[in-house]
Design a protein around this motif. Structure first.
Motif, PDB file in Angstrom:
ATOM      1  N   PHE A 151      41.558  65.645  30.647  1.00 33.42           N
ATOM      2  CA  PHE A 151      40.699  64.483  30.442  1.00 33.42           C
ATOM      3  C   PHE A 151      41.141  63.345  31.349  1.00 33.42           C
ATOM      4  O   PHE A 151      42.225  63.382  31.949  1.00 33.42           O
ATOM      5  N   MET A 152      40.290  62.350  31.461  1.00 32.61           N
ATOM      6  CA  MET A 152      40.539  61.186  32.310  1.00 32.61           C
ATOM      7  C   MET A 152      40.566  59.938  31.441  1.00 32.61           C
ATOM      8  O   MET A 152      39.700  59.762  30.580  1.00 32.61           O
ATOM      9  N   LEU A 153      41.527  59.076  31.684  1.00 32.50           N
ATOM     10  CA  LEU A 153      41.596  57.778  31.031  1.00 32.50           C
ATOM     11  C   LEU A 153      41.229  56.729  32.065  1.00 32.50           C
ATOM     12  O   LEU A 153      41.916  56.576  33.072  1.00 32.50           O
ATOM     13  N   VAL A 154      40.118  56.045  31.816  1.00 32.14           N
ATOM     14  CA  VAL A 154      39.503  55.188  32.827  1.00 32.14           C
ATOM     15  C   VAL A 154      39.402  53.761  32.299  1.00 32.14           C
ATOM     16  O   VAL A 154      38.877  53.536  31.193  1.00 32.14           O
ATOM     17  N   GLU A 155      39.880  52.803  33.078  1.00 33.61           N
ATOM     18  CA  GLU A 155      39.659  51.398  32.759  1.00 33.61           C
ATOM     19  C   GLU A 155      38.336  50.967  33.375  1.00 33.61           C
ATOM     20  O   GLU A 155      38.066  51.226  34.547  1.00 33.61           O
ATOM     21  N   VAL A 156      37.495  50.320  32.568  1.00 29.84           N
ATOM     22  CA  VAL A 156      36.176  49.898  33.019  1.00 29.84           C
ATOM     23  C   VAL A 156      36.073  48.378  32.958  1.00 29.84           C
ATOM     24  O   VAL A 156      36.893  47.705  32.334  1.00 29.84           O
ATOM     25  N   ASP A 157      35.058  47.859  33.618  1.00 31.95           N
ATOM     26  CA  ASP A 157      34.839  46.415  33.648  1.00 31.95           C
ATOM     27  C   ASP A 157      34.461  45.916  32.256  1.00 31.95           C
ATOM     28  O   ASP A 157      33.745  46.598  31.516  1.00 31.95           O
ATOM     29  N   GLN A 158      34.923  44.738  31.898  1.00 32.19           N
ATOM     30  CA  GLN A 158      34.600  44.189  30.578  1.00 32.19           C
ATOM     31  C   GLN A 158      33.145  43.752  30.479  1.00 32.19           C
ATOM     32  O   GLN A 158      32.631  43.526  29.379  1.00 32.19           O
ATOM     33  N   HIS A 159      32.459  43.644  31.621  1.00 32.83           N
ATOM     34  CA  HIS A 159      31.049  43.264  31.625  1.00 32.83           C
ATOM     35  C   HIS A 159      30.176  44.505  31.835  1.00 32.83           C
ATOM     36  O   HIS A 159      30.630  45.521  32.364  1.00 32.83           O
ATOM     37  N   ASP A 160      28.922  44.409  31.437  1.00 35.22           N
ATOM     38  CA  ASP A 160      27.964  45.488  31.663  1.00 35.22           C
ATOM     39  C   ASP A 160      27.488  45.388  33.106  1.00 35.22           C
ATOM     40  O   ASP A 160      26.552  44.657  33.425  1.00 35.22           O
ATOM     41  N   VAL A 161      28.164  46.124  33.988  1.00 36.81           N
ATOM     42  CA  VAL A 161      27.903  45.999  35.421  1.00 36.81           C
ATOM     43  C   VAL A 161      27.937  47.380  36.050  1.00 36.81           C
ATOM     44  O   VAL A 161      28.651  48.274  35.590  1.00 36.81           O
ATOM     45  N   GLU A 162      27.145  47.560  37.081  1.00 34.38           N
ATOM     46  CA  GLU A 162      27.179  48.767  37.896  1.00 34.38           C
ATOM     47  C   GLU A 162      26.818  48.351  39.315  1.00 34.38           C
ATOM     48  O   GLU A 162      25.660  48.047  39.608  1.00 34.38           O
ATOM     49  N   GLU A 163      27.807  48.293  40.184  1.00 40.44           N
ATOM     50  CA  GLU A 163      27.546  47.854  41.545  1.00 40.44           C
ATOM     51  C   GLU A 163      28.529  48.480  42.521  1.00 40.44           C
ATOM     52  O   GLU A 163      29.679  48.742  42.180  1.00 40.44           O
ATOM     53  N   GLY A 164      28.034  48.735  43.722  1.00 37.41           N
ATOM     54  CA  GLY A 164      28.879  49.117  44.839  1.00 37.41           C
ATOM     55  C   GLY A 164      28.932  47.949  45.806  1.00 37.41           C
ATOM     56  O   GLY A 164      27.976  47.182  45.920  1.00 37.41           O
ATOM     57  N   CYS A 165      30.040  47.799  46.498  1.00 38.01           N
ATOM     58  CA  CYS A 165      30.196  46.628  47.350  1.00 38.01           C
ATOM     59  C   CYS A 165      31.236  46.902  48.438  1.00 38.01           C
ATOM     60  O   CYS A 165      31.959  47.894  48.403  1.00 38.01           O
ATOM     61  N   THR A 166      31.280  46.003  49.399  1.00 39.63           N
ATOM     62  CA  THR A 166      32.351  45.968  50.391  1.00 39.63           C
ATOM     63  C   THR A 166      33.306  44.853  49.997  1.00 39.63           C
ATOM     64  O   THR A 166      32.877  43.767  49.586  1.00 39.63           O
ATOM     65  N   ALA A 167      34.601  45.116  50.098  1.00 40.60           N
ATOM     66  CA  ALA A 167      35.595  44.139  49.669  1.00 40.60           C
ATOM     67  C   ALA A 167      36.811  44.213  50.579  1.00 40.60           C
ATOM     68  O   ALA A 167      36.945  45.129  51.395  1.00 40.60           O
ATOM     69  N   TRP A 168      37.682  43.249  50.430  1.00 44.12           N
ATOM     70  CA  TRP A 168      38.969  43.248  51.112  1.00 44.12           C
ATOM     71  C   TRP A 168      39.927  42.383  50.302  1.00 44.12           C
ATOM     72  O   TRP A 168      39.504  41.641  49.408  1.00 44.12           O
ATOM     73  N   VAL A 169      41.214  42.508  50.572  1.00 45.60           N
ATOM     74  CA  VAL A 169      42.224  41.686  49.910  1.00 45.60           C
ATOM     75  C   VAL A 169      42.585  40.534  50.840  1.00 45.60           C
ATOM     76  O   VAL A 169      42.794  40.724  52.035  1.00 45.60           O
ATOM     77  N   GLU A 170      42.652  39.334  50.269  1.00 41.52           N
ATOM     78  CA  GLU A 170      43.027  38.162  51.062  1.00 41.52           C
ATOM     79  C   GLU A 170      43.983  37.288  50.281  1.00 41.52           C
ATOM     80  O   GLU A 170      44.054  37.364  49.043  1.00 41.52           O
ATOM     81  N   ASP A 171      44.734  36.465  51.018  1.00 40.80           N
ATOM     82  CA  ASP A 171      45.648  35.539  50.359  1.00 40.80           C
ATOM     83  C   ASP A 171      45.083  34.118  50.421  1.00 40.80           C
ATOM     84  O   ASP A 171      43.959  33.899  50.880  1.00 40.80           O
ATOM     85  N   THR A 172      45.867  33.164  49.952  1.00 37.30           N
ATOM     86  CA  THR A 172      45.390  31.783  49.889  1.00 37.30           C
ATOM     87  C   THR A 172      45.289  31.126  51.264  1.00 37.30           C
ATOM     88  O   THR A 172      44.694  30.064  51.395  1.00 37.30           O
ATOM     89  N   HIS A 173      45.870  31.772  52.286  1.00 35.83           N
ATOM     90  CA  HIS A 173      45.825  31.214  53.641  1.00 35.83           C
ATOM     91  C   HIS A 173      44.677  31.793  54.462  1.00 35.83           C
ATOM     92  O   HIS A 173      44.546  31.485  55.649  1.00 35.83           O
ATOM     93  N   GLY A 174      43.885  32.668  53.859  1.00 36.79           N
ATOM     94  CA  GLY A 174      42.771  33.262  54.581  1.00 36.79           C
ATOM     95  C   GLY A 174      43.126  34.540  55.313  1.00 36.79           C
ATOM     96  O   GLY A 174      42.258  35.129  55.967  1.00 36.79           O
ATOM     97  N   ASN A 175      44.386  34.985  55.256  1.00 34.83           N
ATOM     98  CA  ASN A 175      44.747  36.273  55.850  1.00 34.83           C
ATOM     99  C   ASN A 175      44.108  37.389  55.029  1.00 34.83           C
ATOM    100  O   ASN A 175      44.145  37.355  53.794  1.00 34.83           O
TER     101      ASN A 175
END
Length: 235
Positions: A151-175
């Motif tokens: 079986f799989m144990l999956v953490e899901v979003d606390q909101h009712d949402v279903e979306e695909g997106c493009t993302a990246w990680v950034e810091d407070t300096h804009g890097n």
């Protein structure tokens, strides 16, 4: 930018890798539409929380932790006598896991993996249902990895949402780090995706502000709280 600034590690390293190395933030998951959410780097590097414990008590070994980060769950499972392996595409995450005494490989879930078809528990936590931007493809791959009674144990979003997106990680300096495909799913969406793959939601619960579901095959009946597994390693 001055030469001194150019030599600064924070100026040229992936902010996510740097946060894993130091265990500090803040760093953010930035979405292409401008939204951002703070990543809980300190929690990832600390001891398991009460919400994490609700996952750990449900694990039956061997356990594969997909996107293990710095390895808090892998190490906690090993401390419980449960055989566990983490995988992560970030070398710094794998190094941190090993430093903590956990076992980990630098692999994508879509790469060939040890003991395919034999894992009793798969963990997809800390938002990792979003890996690859296609939860249907990710969960289909996971069905190839778990044992017939797994079986799989999956953490899901606390909101009712279903979306695909493009993302990246950034810091407070804009890097920012490289862009990647990501997804967010709430509980209703996970029910729909699971059903399309012949999976059932066998359990769901909330701990604090975090939401989780357990997914298994329609014809399997995993126990809600699994016994500890022996330490034998299947990889």
């Amino acid at each position: 930018m001055t030469p001194e600034e150019n030599r600064s590690p924070a100026a040229h390293e992936d902010p996510y890798a740097l946060a894993l190395q130091t265990g500090r933030g803040p760093v953010y998951l930035r979405f292409a539409d401008g939204r951002r959410t703070r990543l809980p780097v300190r929690r990832w590097g600390a001891r398991p929380t009460g919400a994490d414990e609700t996952l750990l008590e449900r694990c039956r070994g061997p356990v594969l932790d997909i996107g293990c980060g710095p390895g808090r769950l892998c190490r906690a499972l090993q401390d419980r006598g449960v055989c566990a392996l983490g995988i992560d595409v970030a070398p710094h995450a794998v190094a941190r896991t090993e430093t903590r005494g956990g076992a980990a490989l630098c692999r994508s879930v879509f790469d060939p993996l040890p003991a395919e078809g034999s894992w009793q528990t798969l963990l997809l936590v800390d938002g990792n249902i979003g890996i690859g931007g296609d939860p249907h493809a990710l969960l289909r791959r996971c069905t190839q990895l778990i044992a017939p009674t797994g079986f799989m144990l999956v953490e899901v979003d606390q909101h009712d949402v279903e979306e695909g997106c493009t993302a990246w990680v950034e810091d407070t300096h804009g890097n920012r780090g490289p862009a990647f495909l990501w997804a967010r799913l709430g509980t209703p969406a996970v029910h729909r995706v699971a059903e399309s793959l012949g999976l059932s939601v066998t359990d769901q619960w909330i701990s604090g502000r975090r939401c989780f579901v357990s997914l298994g095959r329609h014809d399997s009946h995993p126990s809600a709280v699994a016994p500890h597994a022996p330490r034998a390693q299947p990889w």
